[in-house]
Scaffold this active site. Sequence first.
Site, PDB file in Angstrom:
ATOM      1  N   ASN A 142       0.804  -1.216   0.000  1.00  0.00           N
ATOM      2  CA  ASN A 142       0.000   0.000   0.000  1.00  0.00           C
ATOM      3  C   ASN A 142       0.840   1.270   0.000  1.00  0.00           C
ATOM      4  OD1 ASN A 142       0.411  -1.334   2.620  1.00  0.00           O
ATOM      5  ND2 ASN A 142      -0.367   0.564   3.482  1.00  0.00           N
ATOM      6  N   SER A 176     -10.974  -5.302  -0.890  1.00  0.00           N
ATOM      7  CA  SER A 176     -11.682  -4.276  -0.136  1.00  0.00           C
ATOM      8  C   SER A 176     -12.400  -3.325  -1.079  1.00  0.00           C
ATOM      9  CB  SER A 176     -10.671  -3.503   0.707  1.00  0.00           C
ATOM     10  OG  SER A 176     -11.219  -2.290   1.149  1.00  0.00           O
ATOM     11  N   GLY A 177     -13.690  -3.079  -0.813  1.00  0.00           N
ATOM     12  CA  GLY A 177     -14.487  -2.248  -1.703  1.00  0.00           C
ATOM     13  C   GLY A 177     -14.007  -0.828  -1.859  1.00  0.00           C
ATOM     14  N   HIS A 178     -13.628  -0.189  -0.730  1.00  0.00           N
ATOM     15  CA  HIS A 178     -13.382   1.247  -0.837  1.00  0.00           C
ATOM     16  C   HIS A 178     -12.066   1.580  -1.541  1.00  0.00           C
ATOM     17  CE1 HIS A 178     -10.448   2.145   2.484  1.00  0.00           C
ATOM     18  NE2 HIS A 178     -10.846   0.956   2.875  1.00  0.00           N
ATOM     19  N   THR A 220     -26.567 -11.047   8.413  1.00  0.00           N
ATOM     20  CA  THR A 220     -27.436 -10.678   7.307  1.00  0.00           C
ATOM     21  C   THR A 220     -26.624  -9.940   6.255  1.00  0.00           C
ATOM     22  OG1 THR A 220     -29.283 -10.459   8.821  1.00  0.00           O
ATOM     23  CG2 THR A 220     -29.503  -9.390   6.666  1.00  0.00           C
ATOM     24  N   CYS A 244       5.899  11.302  12.287  1.00  0.00           N
ATOM     25  CA  CYS A 244       4.785  12.115  12.794  1.00  0.00           C
ATOM     26  C   CYS A 244       3.441  11.671  12.240  1.00  0.00           C
ATOM     27  CB  CYS A 244       4.999  13.580  12.441  1.00  0.00           C
ATOM     28  SG  CYS A 244       6.463  14.243  13.222  1.00  0.00           S
TER      29      CYS A 244
END
Lengths: 281, 406
Positions: free
Chosen positions: B150, B198-200, B236, B324
């Site tokens: 990533n 992952s969808g996003h 669900t 940071c």
Amino acid sequence: MWDYTAKVKDHFLNPRNVGEVENPDGIGEIGSLACGDALRLTFRLDDSKRIEEIKFKTFGCASAIASSSALTELAKGMTLEEAGKISNQDLADFLGGLPEEKMHCSVMGKEALDAAIANYRGEPLAKEDFEIVCKCFGITDREIERVARENNLTTIDQVTDYTKAGGGCQMCHPKIEAILQSVSGKTPAEPAENRLPPGKKLSNLQKIRLIEETLEREILPPIRSDGGDLELIDIDGSKVFVALRGTCSFCPQSGFTLKHFVEAKLREFVSPEIEVEEVKS
Amino acid sequence: MKTVYMDNNATTRTAPEVVEAMAPFFSELYGNPSSMHMFGGQVGKHVAAARERVAALIGANPDEIVFTSCGTESDNAAIMGTLHSYPEKKHIVISRVEHPAVLNVAHQLQARGYRITELGVNDKGQLDLVELRTVLSADTALVSIMSANNETGVLFPLEKISAICKERGVPFHTDAVQSVGKIPIDLRRSTIDLLSLSGHKLHAPKGIGALYIRKGTKFAPFVVGGHQEGGRRGGTENVPYIVGLGKAAEFAMNNMAEENGRVRELRDRMESELMARIPNTMINGDPEQRLPNTCSLSFEYVEGESILMLLSDEGICASSGSACTSGSLQPSHVLRAMGVPFTAAHGSIRLSLSIYNTEEDIQHVIQTLPPIIERLRNISPFWQDYLDGKPLSPFLSGSDSEHHVH
């Protein structure tokens, strides 16, 4: 996303007094490029020994740059005595506050000023007398104690926010805890052996159980999170024999870990007479 | 001020056609697909259609797709589901540069007595496959190595890794969260056993993901409840989001060529312009083997968070591997694993593009970033020192206690 005050943003976007004073009277350098924060402060005094010119150069985040800028604004025109009294909290207050995790930037500002003043006075910063507690960031016990005292810190997290100590491998956490307790005037917890009524001793079985418990609860989790492991081989009186496993078995710090962490913890929780020895298999 | 969004590896904009496809499933088609009545049951066919599209995107069979809530859940399920299937095996192999959704699961398992091997990477971010061969044993329950990193975009040689694992009979899982939708994946021509997506990261909303489980792979359910997803993941079905993921999968297939053509070209040009205009800049990671949209650069002698804040003021969204910004006090574990020099470790910036980025966007970055670096270098003590040819000192390297070791 850091919640910066308008003043912090202003001092970051429009920093005051950036640069290096020519032929300075005092120079202070704190931090390092490797560390992620660094400040070089230079000043020149006027005829009445007041800070006439003070400039900074900083490598670091918005908080670090803003803290340095704030420092130069506060110190300008002060005598060295007055400037030496500026605390890191003064810098944070001047900026309207810094996020807790960024307080170490204000501490760096104060330390650079101290270093520059000491440099002017020809005083060496005697670090040899002090013990490095946090190896990852090179922080001494004196520094932790001073910052903890000046800022009324009570937790290890706060010490990390203000000095970075304990923010790496976390092996120094027991020592930081001990320093915090001495600052707050509390006595550290007694090892189990010392808490028994006079004349009583821990039985072998009790001692073995306590040693195993302390290993599981206090010692093994941080060691394992670094890929290492310890195997308890045997216990003979106050001698505890362990074998290094995993990444511990080839780690150059393993001797340090055995003495300063494993042995220290066992002495803290079980008996002050415990000695830890490595068994090579 | 226009937002120039260059942080697509962090998350992507939900495509308008995806939002449109999801809408009816909130207000009209809101039934539970497992219900007996027609109102609920009719929704089931939309879920099935979405499953087929996700399967098509990665060359899988629809019944090999299990919908989850996110990439992190898929990773957790893949690891725990495999370990529970081989309870006598206590060894797991991962890489040092995995996402926390794999790395931290492994560290937690370590504290519970599992043995973890973390394979290192070289300065280009690549693995040593000989090392992988050596560490596999009869006790190895799983190998989990990501498809694309990533932070740097570096691509791992999945087929070679998979072949080694197959040879030794060890299940292989890959966290493909960053690569699905950006590069073609065909699981029909592969021996990969489990794969997370992952969808996003592919223009579906946040809160939906999937786990591919090859037919015949042993898997113990991680989220246990009802019999949904063929008994592999209770709960669900998140119908609107599943439909959205299906639409996004179709969107990705339609745009795959453009992602690897126009978007790659934008990234390449932006990167080479920045390298040309800003001295002392290096690319982090293997520039040959990486995603088409990712550009990770390190600028010597300046710090990442301050670069990001100045970029943000100009509407440019990016991220960094500096201490940071990492959430801990050390620079990103990926850059550390690659041995990025200390002069550059804190000054890293990641720009990650998507299909929505344009020529104007990269021009804005090319015009804006060089003056920002120059401005910060004028504030940094180290730039002038470097120009003056000053030698290595503790102030630079932190090698003495006064200047703090690292």
